[in-house]
Design a protein around this motif. Structure first.
Motif, mmCIF file in Angstrom:
data_model
loop_
_atom_site.group_PDB
_atom_site.id
_atom_site.type_symbol
_atom_site.label_atom_id
_atom_site.label_comp_id
_atom_site.label_asym_id
_atom_site.label_seq_id
_atom_site.Cartn_x
_atom_site.Cartn_y
_atom_site.Cartn_z
ATOM 1 N N UNK A 68 45.226 32.504 47.068
ATOM 2 C CA UNK A 68 44.948 33.512 48.390
ATOM 3 C C UNK A 68 43.631 34.158 47.932
ATOM 4 N N UNK A 69 42.830 34.775 48.853
ATOM 5 C CA UNK A 69 41.637 35.337 48.696
ATOM 6 C C UNK A 69 41.953 36.445 47.371
ATOM 7 N N UNK A 70 41.054 36.497 46.182
ATOM 8 C CA UNK A 70 41.147 37.540 45.358
ATOM 9 C C UNK A 70 40.963 38.862 45.858
ATOM 10 N N UNK A 71 40.507 39.108 47.152
ATOM 11 C CA UNK A 71 40.241 40.590 47.544
ATOM 12 C C UNK A 71 41.845 40.988 47.966
ATOM 13 N N UNK A 72 42.500 39.987 48.335
ATOM 14 C CA UNK A 72 43.590 40.507 48.808
ATOM 15 C C UNK A 72 44.431 41.325 47.863
ATOM 16 N N UNK A 73 44.382 40.616 46.804
ATOM 17 C CA UNK A 73 45.119 41.127 45.626
ATOM 18 C C UNK A 73 44.457 42.598 45.193
ATOM 19 N N UNK A 74 43.292 43.011 45.242
ATOM 20 C CA UNK A 74 42.368 43.793 44.693
ATOM 21 C C UNK A 74 42.910 44.956 45.300
#
Length: 359
Positions: A68-74
């Motif tokens: 998944x896009x790393x930004x989603x986890x941030x």
């Protein structure tokens, strides 16, 4: 694998590969990454995540797979209360759910999670997920996403539901072993397996620890000249060296077997990575001289094929089987291929898993 849905030849092959992956290691991340790859072949998805909750904090996760896009986890901490997938599976643990069973379509499109994913260039149009309530106090999760509005089918859901218990069992074994290693008693979880002794080895042959009954077992099966207080018996050291040198494509080394007229010792080599250090777990099990094939096999195999299959279950290689049955290794190989075809399995390891699952 017991299944109420008919699998195509391709699906059957991938399913057996998945089962082999689940039995190939005690390293949680390695197992879950391999499982995810096989799952996406069976159930095509554009994104996915596999995780387990962290010790002491069931709301935080160790993401073994995060496609998944790393930004989603941030920013996930703020998104978590609006994650309709997470909320739905927590309410129904061990049940595979599709997005249509989580929220109405309109509510999904109005959700913060959906809108945020679109902002990041990822369209989470369809989802299928399950929360694996592995043990009290912690759990695992599997989520698959599709970017297009192509719903996961009833058949997709049924297949994932039937695979989930096997993934949960492998996750449990890896997690228990990892926890016990971190506590300093690497054998605690493995010793719960009835009838088995365990050695933990650092390559090439240094014995780090062993279960309580392992020393007595080694004395029964290896002559003093073969044994050392701090190292593996020489025959096992040679077998471990061969396992360590095997190509990466080999998911599990063939068992090492020593037999007598009264019984046999079967040793399975399982790789384990602890904080970047490659270790090996050797599972030692004593057995009777004869390993019986499951009854259902006798309906599908000839008498000679049953004899070959039973010797495979004892961990014998083709040369040993040929010697025992007074034939050639080439003949054994032909019998094995017919056995695989009759039972719908692709390999020796899959044959053993097939037998274990049928008791």
């Amino acid at each position: 694998m017991r299944s109420s849905i008919h699998l195509t030849a391709r699906e059957q092959r991938i399913t057996w590969q998945l089962l082999e992956i689940l039995h190939s290691s005690l390293d949680l991340h390695e197992v879950l990454r391999g499982a995810y790859g096989a799952l996406c072949q069976l159930l095509p998805a554009d994104h996915g995540a596999l995780c387990v909750s962290l010790p002491g904090d069931p709301t935080a996760y160790d993401w073994a797979v995060a496609d998944l896009p790393p930004e989603l986890f941030a920013g996930y901490a703020a998104l978590a209360p609006h994650d309709f997938v997470r909320s739905a599976v927590i309410a129904q643990p061990n049940v595979v759910l599709r997005d249509s069973e989580m929220l109405p379509r309109g509510a999904i499109e109005r959700s913060l999670m959906y809108r945020r994913s679109r902002e990041l260039g990822m369209r989470l149009e369809q989802a299928m997920a399950v929360l694996l309530a592995v043990e009290p106090g912690w759990h695992g999760g599997i989520t698959l996403y599709r970017d297009r509005q192509r719903p996961f089918s009833d058949r997709d859901r049924a297949l994932m539901q039937q695979l989930a218990p096997s993934i949960a069992a492998a996750t449990r074994s890896c997690r228990r072993f990892g926890d016990s290693v971190r506590r300093g008693d690497a054998l605690e979880a493995a010793l719960r397996r009835e009838g088995m002794e365990v050695l933990v080895v650092a390559p090439p042959a240094a014995l780090l620890s062993r279960s309580a009954g392992a020393e007595a077992l080694l004395e029964r099966w290896f002559a003093p000249v073969e044994r050392s207080a701090s190292a593996l018996p020489m025959p096992l050291a040679d077998a471990l060296a061969a396992a360590a040198a095997a190509p990466a494509s080999c998911t599990q080394a063939a068992p090492w077997v020593r037999r007598t007229s009264d019984g046999e010792l079967r040793v399975v080599f399982v790789p384990f990575v602890e904080r970047g250090r490659k270790l090996w777990v050797l599972e030692l099990r004593e057995g009777t001289a004869v390993a019986a094939a499951p009854a259902v096999w006798r309906e599908r195999l000839t008498e000679r094929q049953v004899e070959v299959a039973e010797r495979v279950l004892r961990g014998w290689d083709n040369a040993l089987i040929a010697e025992d049955l007074a034939c050639t290794p080439a003949t054994v190989k032909k019998h094995l291929q017919r056995i695989y075809d009759a039972l719908g399995v692709p390999s020796r390891t899959a044959l053993m898993v097939h037998a274990a699952q049928r008791g």
